[in-house]
Scaffold this motif. Structure first.
Motif, PDB file in Angstrom:
ATOM      1  N   GLN A   9       0.834  -1.202   0.000  1.00 42.38           N
ATOM      2  CA  GLN A   9       0.000   0.000   0.000  1.00 42.38           C
ATOM      3  C   GLN A   9       0.868   1.252   0.000  1.00 42.38           C
ATOM      4  O   GLN A   9       1.970   1.262   0.540  1.00 42.38           O
ATOM      5  N   ARG A  10       0.337   2.288  -0.601  1.00 48.35           N
ATOM      6  CA  ARG A  10       0.980   3.607  -0.579  1.00 48.35           C
ATOM      7  C   ARG A  10       0.046   4.575   0.134  1.00 48.35           C
ATOM      8  O   ARG A  10      -1.098   4.761  -0.282  1.00 48.35           O
ATOM      9  N   ALA A  11       0.527   5.163   1.211  1.00 47.95           N
ATOM     10  CA  ALA A  11      -0.299   6.037   2.040  1.00 47.95           C
ATOM     11  C   ALA A  11      -0.094   7.494   1.661  1.00 47.95           C
ATOM     12  O   ALA A  11       1.030   7.930   1.388  1.00 47.95           O
ATOM     13  N   THR A  12      -1.190   8.240   1.660  1.00 50.04           N
ATOM     14  CA  THR A  12      -1.170   9.681   1.436  1.00 50.04           C
ATOM     15  C   THR A  12      -1.866  10.357   2.604  1.00 50.04           C
ATOM     16  O   THR A  12      -3.025  10.052   2.899  1.00 50.04           O
ATOM     17  N   VAL A  13      -1.163  11.253   3.278  1.00 47.95           N
ATOM     18  CA  VAL A  13      -1.690  11.956   4.444  1.00 47.95           C
ATOM     19  C   VAL A  13      -1.901  13.421   4.073  1.00 47.95           C
ATOM     20  O   VAL A  13      -1.017  14.059   3.494  1.00 47.95           O
ATOM     21  N   THR A  14      -3.082  13.931   4.412  1.00 41.52           N
ATOM     22  CA  THR A  14      -3.419  15.334   4.157  1.00 41.52           C
ATOM     23  C   THR A  14      -3.804  15.992   5.468  1.00 41.52           C
ATOM     24  O   THR A  14      -4.591  15.427   6.237  1.00 41.52           O
ATOM     25  N   ALA A  15      -3.259  17.156   5.726  1.00 41.76           N
ATOM     26  CA  ALA A  15      -3.562  17.900   6.948  1.00 41.76           C
ATOM     27  C   ALA A  15      -3.944  19.327   6.582  1.00 41.76           C
ATOM     28  O   ALA A  15      -3.267  19.974   5.778  1.00 41.76           O
ATOM     29  N   THR A  16      -5.026  19.794   7.173  1.00 40.69           N
ATOM     30  CA  THR A  16      -5.480  21.172   6.984  1.00 40.69           C
ATOM     31  C   THR A  16      -5.536  21.855   8.337  1.00 40.69           C
ATOM     32  O   THR A  16      -6.220  21.366   9.249  1.00 40.69           O
ATOM     33  N   VAL A  17      -4.834  22.958   8.472  1.00 38.37           N
ATOM     34  CA  VAL A  17      -4.789  23.704   9.732  1.00 38.37           C
ATOM     35  C   VAL A  17      -5.523  25.015   9.538  1.00 38.37           C
ATOM     36  O   VAL A  17      -5.158  25.821   8.666  1.00 38.37           O
ATOM     37  N   THR A  18      -6.593  25.209  10.303  1.00 41.92           N
ATOM     38  CA  THR A  18      -7.321  26.477  10.294  1.00 41.92           C
ATOM     39  C   THR A  18      -6.671  27.406  11.304  1.00 41.92           C
ATOM     40  O   THR A  18      -6.665  27.130  12.512  1.00 41.92           O
ATOM     41  N   LEU A  19      -6.131  28.492  10.811  1.00 39.48           N
ATOM     42  CA  LEU A  19      -5.349  29.402  11.659  1.00 39.48           C
ATOM     43  C   LEU A  19      -6.268  30.333  12.438  1.00 39.48           C
ATOM     44  O   LEU A  19      -7.420  30.576  12.042  1.00 39.48           O
ATOM     45  N   PRO A  20      -5.785  30.888  13.543  1.00 39.20           N
ATOM     46  CA  PRO A  20      -6.644  31.745  14.381  1.00 39.20           C
ATOM     47  C   PRO A  20      -7.035  33.023  13.654  1.00 39.20           C
ATOM     48  O   PRO A  20      -6.286  33.567  12.833  1.00 39.20           O
ATOM     49  N   ALA A  21      -8.248  33.448  13.951  1.00 40.98           N
ATOM     50  CA  ALA A  21      -8.737  34.687  13.338  1.00 40.98           C
ATOM     51  C   ALA A  21      -8.112  35.924  13.971  1.00 40.98           C
ATOM     52  O   ALA A  21      -8.128  37.012  13.377  1.00 40.98           O
ATOM     53  N   ALA A  22      -7.566  35.780  15.164  1.00 43.67           N
ATOM     54  CA  ALA A  22      -6.934  36.919  15.828  1.00 43.67           C
ATOM     55  C   ALA A  22      -5.710  37.381  15.036  1.00 43.67           C
ATOM     56  O   ALA A  22      -5.097  36.612  14.295  1.00 43.67           O
ATOM     57  N   ALA A  23      -5.397  38.649  15.191  1.00 43.39           N
ATOM     58  CA  ALA A  23      -4.260  39.220  14.463  1.00 43.39           C
ATOM     59  C   ALA A  23      -2.969  38.519  14.873  1.00 43.39           C
ATOM     60  O   ALA A  23      -2.674  38.369  16.057  1.00 43.39           O
ATOM     61  N   ARG A  24      -2.220  38.078  13.861  1.00 44.77           N
ATOM     62  CA  ARG A  24      -0.947  37.419  14.123  1.00 44.77           C
ATOM     63  C   ARG A  24       0.193  38.390  13.794  1.00 44.77           C
ATOM     64  O   ARG A  24       0.024  39.374  13.087  1.00 44.77           O
ATOM     65  N   HIS A  25       1.364  38.050  14.293  1.00 46.03           N
ATOM     66  CA  HIS A  25       2.499  38.962  14.184  1.00 46.03           C
ATOM     67  C   HIS A  25       3.428  38.626  13.019  1.00 46.03           C
ATOM     68  O   HIS A  25       4.451  39.280  12.843  1.00 46.03           O
ATOM     69  N   GLY A  26       3.114  37.591  12.250  1.00 50.25           N
ATOM     70  CA  GLY A  26       3.967  37.245  11.119  1.00 50.25           C
ATOM     71  C   GLY A  26       3.586  35.895  10.544  1.00 50.25           C
ATOM     72  O   GLY A  26       2.608  35.262  10.957  1.00 50.25           O
ATOM     73  N   ALA A  27       4.353  35.461   9.573  1.00 50.02           N
ATOM     74  CA  ALA A  27       4.096  34.175   8.922  1.00 50.02           C
ATOM     75  C   ALA A  27       4.464  33.021   9.852  1.00 50.02           C
ATOM     76  O   ALA A  27       5.294  33.169  10.763  1.00 50.02           O
ATOM     77  N   ALA A  28       3.818  31.862   9.607  1.00 50.38           N
ATOM     78  CA  ALA A  28       4.075  30.660  10.397  1.00 50.38           C
ATOM     79  C   ALA A  28       4.318  29.489   9.451  1.00 50.38           C
ATOM     80  O   ALA A  28       3.606  29.336   8.459  1.00 50.38           O
TER      81      ALA A  28
END
Length: 279
Positions: free
Chosen positions: A85-104
Motif C-alpha cells: 500500500q501507498r499512504a497519502t496523508v493530508t492535513a489542513t490547519v485552520t489558523l486563528p482569526a486573531a491578528a498574528r504577528h507574522g508568517a508561520a
C-alpha cells in the motif's frame, strides 16, 4: 496433423481464458486509487490528538480526524498501513482569526513502526502560511510499503505509521493561539508490481516484540489493547501472495503455446512431395 491442430486450438482457448482471469484479477489490484475503510464512515471520527508517540490517537484509512489545539503543540495520530500500500496523508490547519504577528511555517511528518521518519515521495509536507492566511494545507505521499527489506535499508515496512503535525517557525508572540487541525489518510494498493519475496514475522506495531507474561494461576482479565495496535480491515496480509503469480502463470502458459505453435510450423506436414514412396 489434425490432432495436433486440435490440441493447439484447445490449448490456445484455455490460455486466453486463463489470461482473461489473470487480467481481471490483477486489474483492480494495480489501480492507484485510494481505498477508504468501509467501517471508517460508520465510526465516530476522533476529535482529539495525542501529544506523543505513546498517546497518539488511532485512526483508520479514509477516516477524517480533527483536533483543537494551541499553536506550538505537537499533535500525533497513528494508522495501520499494510504491505503493497501507498499512504497519502493530508492535513489542513485552520489558523486563528486573531491578528498574528507574522508568517508561520507548519510541518507534517510521518514515522514508521520503528519511529523512523519516512521521506515524502510526493506532496508538500512543509508550508509557510502568510500573516493574513486563514488556513494552510499539507500533504505527504509515502513510498510503497514493502513486505520485507534488508536490515540496512530505510524502506517503509508494514505496521503502525505515526503522523505528527506542528508549527516549526513563527513569531514568539503567536505561541499559544488556538488552531483547528483536520487530518485524513488514504491508502492505495499498488499491486504485484511492488511485491517482494519474503515477509516480516509480525507487523511493526507497539508490543509486537513483547513477550506475553505467564499466568501464576490466578485468573486475571486481559489488559486492554493499545489504540495504536489497530489493524487494516481484513487483517494484515500474509506477504507471499500477489497478483504477479497470475501474470507468471499466464506468461508460462503463453510461452508453452508459442513452443507448440513453433514446433507445428517447423515440423511440416510430413514426407516432402518430391521424395518418392519407399525411398
Amino acid at each position: 496433423m489434425r490432432t495436433v491442430r486440435r490440441m493447439l486450438m484447445t490449448a490456445a482457448l484455455a490460455g486466453v481464458g486463463l489470461l482473461g482471469v489473470a487480467l481481471g484479477a490483477a486489474g483492480p489490484a494495480v489501480a492507484d486509487t485510494a481505498t477508504p475503510s468501509p467501517s471508517a464512515s460508520t465510526e465516530a471520527a476522533p476529535t482529539e490528538a495525542g501529544t506523543s508517540f505513546r498517546t497518539a490517537t488511532a485512526i483508520k484509512p479514509g477516516q477524517p480526524a480533527t483536533a483543537d489545539a494551541s499553536t506550538g503543540d505537537y499533535l500525533y495520530w497513528v494508522l495501520p498501513v499494510d504491505a503493497g500500500q501507498r499512504a497519502t496523508v493530508t492535513a489542513t490547519v485552520t489558523l486563528p482569526a486573531a491578528a498574528r504577528h507574522g508568517a508561520a511555517t507548519w510541518q507534517l511528518d510521518v514515522y514508521d513502526g520503528l519511529r523512523r521518519r519516512q521521506p515524502c515521495k510526493y506532496g508538500a509536507p512543509t508550508k509557510a502560511a502568510a500573516q493574513g492566511a486563514g488556513s494552510v494545507e499539507l500533504t505527504c505521499t509515502l513510498r510503497t510499503v514493502r513486505a520485507w527489506a534488508e536490515p540496512w535499508a530505510n524502506d517503509p515496512l508494514p505496521g503502525s505509521y505515526y503522523v505528527r503535525l506542528t508549527v516549526i517557525d513563527l513569531p514568539q508572540e503567536d505561541l499559544g493561539l488556538p488552531v483547528h487541525a483536520k487530518v485524513e489518510a488514504g491508502t492505495a494498493d499498488q499491486g504485484g508490481a511492488q511485491a517482494v519475496d519474503g515477509t516480516l514475522a509480525a507487523p511493526l506495531v507497539p508490543g509486537a516484540g513483547t513477550a506475553t507474561p505467564q499466568s501464576d494461576g490466578a485468573t486475571s482479565s486481559p489488559s486492554p489493547r493499545p489504540a495504536a495496535m489497530a489493524e487494516p480491515d481484513g487483517g494484515w496480509s500474509s506477504g507471499w501472495w500477489s497478483d504477479r503469480w497470475l501474470w507468471t502463470a499466464a506468461g508460462g502458459l503463453l510461452a508453452a503455446l508459442g513452443g507448440i505453435a513453433g514446433y507445428s510450423v517447423t515440423r511440416g506436414s510430413g514426407r516432402p512431395s518430391r521424395v518418392p514412396p519407399g525411398a
